[in-house]
Design a protein around this motif. Sequence first.
Motif, short mmCIF file in Angstrom:
data_model
loop_
_atom_site.label_atom_id
_atom_site.label_comp_id
_atom_site.label_asym_id
_atom_site.label_seq_id
_atom_site.Cartn_x
_atom_site.Cartn_y
_atom_site.Cartn_z
N MET A 102 58.64 8.68 5.47
CA MET A 102 58.63 7.36 6.06
C MET A 102 57.91 6.37 5.16
SD MET A 102 59.62 5.40 8.51
CE MET A 102 60.22 5.94 10.00
N GLY A 103 56.98 6.81 4.37
CA GLY A 103 56.33 5.91 3.43
C GLY A 103 55.11 5.21 4.00
N LYS A 104 54.66 4.20 3.29
CA LYS A 104 53.46 3.46 3.66
C LYS A 104 53.80 2.33 4.63
CE LYS A 104 51.59 4.46 -0.81
NZ LYS A 104 51.51 4.01 -2.16
N TRP A 105 52.88 2.08 5.56
CA TRP A 105 53.02 1.00 6.53
C TRP A 105 51.81 0.08 6.42
CZ3 TRP A 105 56.60 0.37 10.72
CH2 TRP A 105 57.66 1.27 10.70
N LEU A 106 52.04 -1.19 6.64
CA LEU A 106 50.97 -2.18 6.73
C LEU A 106 50.90 -2.63 8.19
CD1 LEU A 106 48.86 -4.04 5.40
CD2 LEU A 106 50.70 -5.69 5.04
N VAL A 107 49.70 -2.60 8.75
CA VAL A 107 49.49 -3.00 10.14
C VAL A 107 48.53 -4.19 10.17
CG1 VAL A 107 48.71 -2.27 12.42
CG2 VAL A 107 49.83 -0.62 10.91
N THR A 108 48.93 -5.26 10.86
CA THR A 108 48.06 -6.42 11.05
C THR A 108 48.03 -6.77 12.53
OG1 THR A 108 49.79 -8.10 10.79
CG2 THR A 108 48.72 -7.34 8.78
N SER A 109 47.11 -7.64 12.89
CA SER A 109 47.06 -8.12 14.27
C SER A 109 46.14 -9.32 14.37
CB SER A 109 46.57 -7.02 15.22
OG SER A 109 45.23 -6.70 14.96
N ASP A 110 46.22 -9.98 15.50
CA ASP A 110 45.33 -11.09 15.85
C ASP A 110 45.26 -12.19 14.80
OD1 ASP A 110 44.30 -10.38 18.48
OD2 ASP A 110 43.44 -8.64 17.46
N TRP A 111 46.43 -12.67 14.40
CA TRP A 111 46.45 -13.80 13.48
C TRP A 111 45.82 -15.03 14.12
CZ3 TRP A 111 48.30 -14.49 8.46
CH2 TRP A 111 48.75 -13.32 7.84
N GLN A 112 45.99 -15.20 15.42
CA GLN A 112 45.41 -16.34 16.15
C GLN A 112 45.66 -17.65 15.40
OE1 GLN A 112 44.03 -16.00 19.18
NE2 GLN A 112 44.03 -13.77 19.21
N CYS A 113 46.87 -17.81 14.94
CA CYS A 113 47.24 -18.96 14.11
C CYS A 113 47.23 -20.26 14.93
CB CYS A 113 48.62 -18.70 13.53
SG CYS A 113 49.08 -19.84 12.23
N ALA A 114 46.55 -21.25 14.39
CA ALA A 114 46.49 -22.59 14.97
C ALA A 114 46.51 -23.58 13.81
CB ALA A 114 45.21 -22.77 15.79
N PHE A 115 46.78 -24.85 14.11
CA PHE A 115 46.79 -25.84 13.04
C PHE A 115 45.44 -25.86 12.31
CE2 PHE A 115 46.02 -30.20 11.53
CZ PHE A 115 46.94 -30.20 10.49
N SER A 116 44.37 -25.66 13.05
CA SER A 116 43.02 -25.74 12.45
C SER A 116 42.72 -24.62 11.47
CB SER A 116 41.96 -25.75 13.55
OG SER A 116 42.02 -24.55 14.30
N ASN A 117 43.44 -23.50 11.55
CA ASN A 117 43.18 -22.40 10.61
C ASN A 117 44.42 -22.03 9.79
OD1 ASN A 117 44.82 -20.90 12.30
ND2 ASN A 117 43.22 -19.54 13.03
N LEU A 118 45.38 -22.92 9.75
CA LEU A 118 46.65 -22.63 9.07
C LEU A 118 46.48 -22.31 7.59
CD1 LEU A 118 49.54 -22.37 9.98
CD2 LEU A 118 49.87 -24.80 9.56
N GLU A 119 45.55 -22.97 6.93
CA GLU A 119 45.34 -22.69 5.50
C GLU A 119 44.81 -21.27 5.29
OE1 GLU A 119 45.99 -22.87 1.74
OE2 GLU A 119 46.63 -24.45 3.11
N PHE A 120 43.93 -20.81 6.18
CA PHE A 120 43.44 -19.44 6.09
C PHE A 120 44.58 -18.45 6.35
CE2 PHE A 120 39.40 -21.59 7.28
CZ PHE A 120 38.71 -21.31 6.11
N CYS A 121 45.46 -18.79 7.28
CA CYS A 121 46.62 -17.93 7.56
C CYS A 121 47.54 -17.84 6.34
CB CYS A 121 47.38 -18.44 8.78
SG CYS A 121 46.48 -18.28 10.34
N ARG A 122 47.73 -18.95 5.66
CA ARG A 122 48.55 -18.94 4.45
C ARG A 122 47.94 -18.05 3.37
NH1 ARG A 122 49.19 -24.87 5.53
NH2 ARG A 122 51.30 -25.08 6.38
N GLN A 123 46.62 -18.11 3.23
CA GLN A 123 45.93 -17.25 2.26
C GLN A 123 46.08 -15.77 2.63
OE1 GLN A 123 41.84 -18.56 1.94
NE2 GLN A 123 42.45 -20.66 1.52
#
Length: 102
Positions: free
Chosen positions: A1-22
């Motif tokens: 099956m190979g390698k998997w990447l798991v993420t969560s809780d982006w909590q994306c808002a306009f105020s943190n959008l630049e951090f989300c892009r990074q």
Amino acid sequence: MGKWLVTSDWQCAFSNLEFCRQAHKQELEIIKKYKVGGYIDNGDLKDAYNPADLRVVDFQLTRLKAIRELVPNVIINLGNHDRYGQHADQINWFGIFKGLGI
């Protein structure tokens, strides 16, 4: 099956959008470097229930499209902030991701 990447809780808002892009730039680097074959996002892609800022919606569509182009297996789980309101029903914004094959 190979390698998997798991993420969560982006909590994306306009105020943190630049951090989300990074963070998105970093996750794409990880996917490419380690030849990730599967991706799971455990939800809370956005911070606000409803309405969601369209800049957040646009970011998440662009983000998930880029991931889908690199990773054959993508799973997005529903977080509580992905619903329209603070209730237990399943009404949510994930229908917009269907065109991406997710």
